[in-house]
Scaffold this motif. Structure first.
Motif, PDB file in Angstrom:
ATOM      1  N   UNK A   1       0.840  -1.198   0.000  1.00  0.00           N
ATOM      2  CA  UNK A   1       0.000   0.000   0.000  1.00  0.00           C
ATOM      3  C   UNK A   1       0.875   1.248   0.000  1.00  0.00           C
ATOM      4  N   UNK A   2       0.550   2.197  -0.868  1.00  0.00           N
ATOM      5  CA  UNK A   2       1.385   3.384  -1.057  1.00  0.00           C
ATOM      6  C   UNK A   2       1.356   4.327   0.150  1.00  0.00           C
ATOM      7  N   UNK A   3       0.355   4.202   1.006  1.00  0.00           N
ATOM      8  CA  UNK A   3       0.371   5.012   2.229  1.00  0.00           C
ATOM      9  C   UNK A   3       1.481   4.549   3.156  1.00  0.00           C
ATOM     10  N   UNK A   4       1.754   3.246   3.172  1.00  0.00           N
ATOM     11  CA  UNK A   4       2.826   2.702   3.999  1.00  0.00           C
ATOM     12  C   UNK A   4       4.191   3.132   3.481  1.00  0.00           C
ATOM     13  N   UNK A   5       4.356   3.161   2.170  1.00  0.00           N
ATOM     14  CA  UNK A   5       5.646   3.483   1.573  1.00  0.00           C
ATOM     15  C   UNK A   5       5.895   4.993   1.471  1.00  0.00           C
ATOM     16  N   UNK A   6       4.840   5.752   1.158  1.00  0.00           N
ATOM     17  CA  UNK A   6       5.040   7.168   0.823  1.00  0.00           C
ATOM     18  C   UNK A   6       4.126   8.133   1.576  1.00  0.00           C
TER      19      UNK A   6
ATOM     20  N   UNK B   1      -3.793   3.173  -2.723  1.00  0.00           N
ATOM     21  CA  UNK B   1      -3.892   1.729  -2.905  1.00  0.00           C
ATOM     22  C   UNK B   1      -2.534   1.079  -3.088  1.00  0.00           C
ATOM     23  N   UNK B   2      -2.546  -0.156  -3.496  1.00  0.00           N
ATOM     24  CA  UNK B   2      -1.313  -0.924  -3.655  1.00  0.00           C
ATOM     25  C   UNK B   2      -0.480  -0.394  -4.818  1.00  0.00           C
TER      26      UNK B   2
ATOM     27  N   UNK C   1      -5.186  17.296   4.609  1.00  0.00           N
ATOM     28  CA  UNK C   1      -4.957  16.411   5.748  1.00  0.00           C
ATOM     29  C   UNK C   1      -4.404  15.101   5.194  1.00  0.00           C
ATOM     30  N   UNK C   2      -3.159  15.179   4.706  1.00  0.00           N
ATOM     31  CA  UNK C   2      -2.545  14.015   4.072  1.00  0.00           C
ATOM     32  C   UNK C   2      -1.897  13.127   5.130  1.00  0.00           C
ATOM     33  N   UNK C   3      -1.498  11.933   4.718  1.00  0.00           N
ATOM     34  CA  UNK C   3      -1.052  10.916   5.671  1.00  0.00           C
ATOM     35  C   UNK C   3       0.379  11.103   6.160  1.00  0.00           C
ATOM     36  N   UNK C   4       1.127  12.012   5.563  1.00  0.00           N
ATOM     37  CA  UNK C   4       2.490  12.229   6.037  1.00  0.00           C
ATOM     38  C   UNK C   4       2.468  13.281   7.141  1.00  0.00           C
ATOM     39  N   UNK C   5       2.551  12.832   8.385  1.00  0.00           N
ATOM     40  CA  UNK C   5       2.466  13.707   9.556  1.00  0.00           C
ATOM     41  C   UNK C   5       3.771  13.708  10.356  1.00  0.00           C
TER      42      UNK C   5
END
Length: 280
Positions: free
Chosen positions: A20-25, A90-91, A145-149
């Motif tokens: 999943x791209x949230x995990x990587x980026x 997503x992936x 409110x993006x996932x990189x915090x």
């Protein structure tokens, strides 16, 4: 705090794909939605912000009506809860930063019990510090409110004193931005000001709601560049987010502040929206 409900793409699941791209980026967005009496608070505004953020990042989130139904269903049977909705690109279908354009978004929905609070922060106010970390300026991501915090994570690691409720953040250019988890307003006399968020920060749903109810009551809120000097001269300072509504600041660093009349009036105007669990 552990969530009592976790859904991945609408199904009970506690794992996501390792690709999943949230995990990587950090490639995704999220919303934190307060729920009272089984009703998600300000849900339409949360969905509107989610859609706007997905459009800017070119993520196809799926049918927002399905997301709305899921949030409402997860809120059922709760007196007070927080729902966190994460939408990722997503992936990854290939290695590297660049998406292929064929990814399918992943939706993660978590429901948390309402957190316990010490004292009466809405009535008595909270203690706040100024963080040493400075936020970068990036118009491409400003307001999202993006996932990189990671900036917020590092800032929150600056203190461990439980008596301090929040830390305020400035940009590298010296402008007041926000708290680590909140938006900030300063009051001087009857003038209400909040930082402009065209270069940094998160455009909070509660921030937007406070500005709206203030305008309906004949109070003007100015979005502008604010410095540390502006903050030091303020008669009142208050914080907002989806969970807390409005918290007055009673102490900033070592300086005592009043939970003043403008903050109190805005709390009164906002109260029916917070306790009634209304959507807008």
């Amino acid at each position: 705090m552990i969530p009592d409900t976790v859904l991945v793409n609408g199904r009970a699941e506690t794992r996501i794909a390792t690709l999943d791209r949230s995990l990587h980026f950090g490639d995704g967005l999220f919303e934190t939605i307060a729920c009272r009496e089984s009703r998600p608070r300000l849900l339409e505004l949360h969905l509107e912000r989610l859609a706007a953020g997905c459009a800017r990042l070119r993520i196809e989130p799926g049918d927002l009506r399905d997301i709305e139904k899921e949030v409402r269903a997860v809120a059922q049977g709760t007196h007070s809860a927080l729902i966190k909705m994460i939408v990722t690109r997503g992936d990854a279908l290939s290695r590297g930063y660049g998406p292929s354009g064929r990814e399918k978004a992943t939706r993660i929905t978590l429901r948390y019990p309402w957190p316990a609070e010490s004292g009466r922060p809405m009535q008595d106010g909270v203690r706040v510090r100024i963080c040493t970390l400075r936020l970068g300026e990036n118009p491409a991501l400003a307001g999202l409110k993006h996932c990189n915090r990671l900036e917020q994570v590092l800032a929150r690691m600056e203190w461990s004193d439980p008596r301090i409720a929040e830390g305020l953040l400035f940009s590298r250019g010296g402008q007041l931005v926000s708290g680590t988890m909140s938006n900030v307003f300063v009051v001087g006399g009857s003038a209400i000001r909040t930082p402009r968020l065209d270069l940094f920060g998160v455009a909070g749903v509660m921030r937007r709601t406070v500005m709206r109810v203030a305008g309906e009551a004949g109070l003007t809120v100015e979005e502008c560049a604010l410095s540390e000097a502006d903050l030091s001269r303020a008669d009142e300072v208050f914080l907002t987010n989806a969970r807390i509504g409005i918290w007055p600041v009673c102490e900033l660093e070592s300086r005592a502040l009043s939970c003043g009349p403008v903050t109190r009036r805005l709390q009164q105007l906002l109260e029916p929206l917070l306790e009634g669990g209304v959507d807008v």
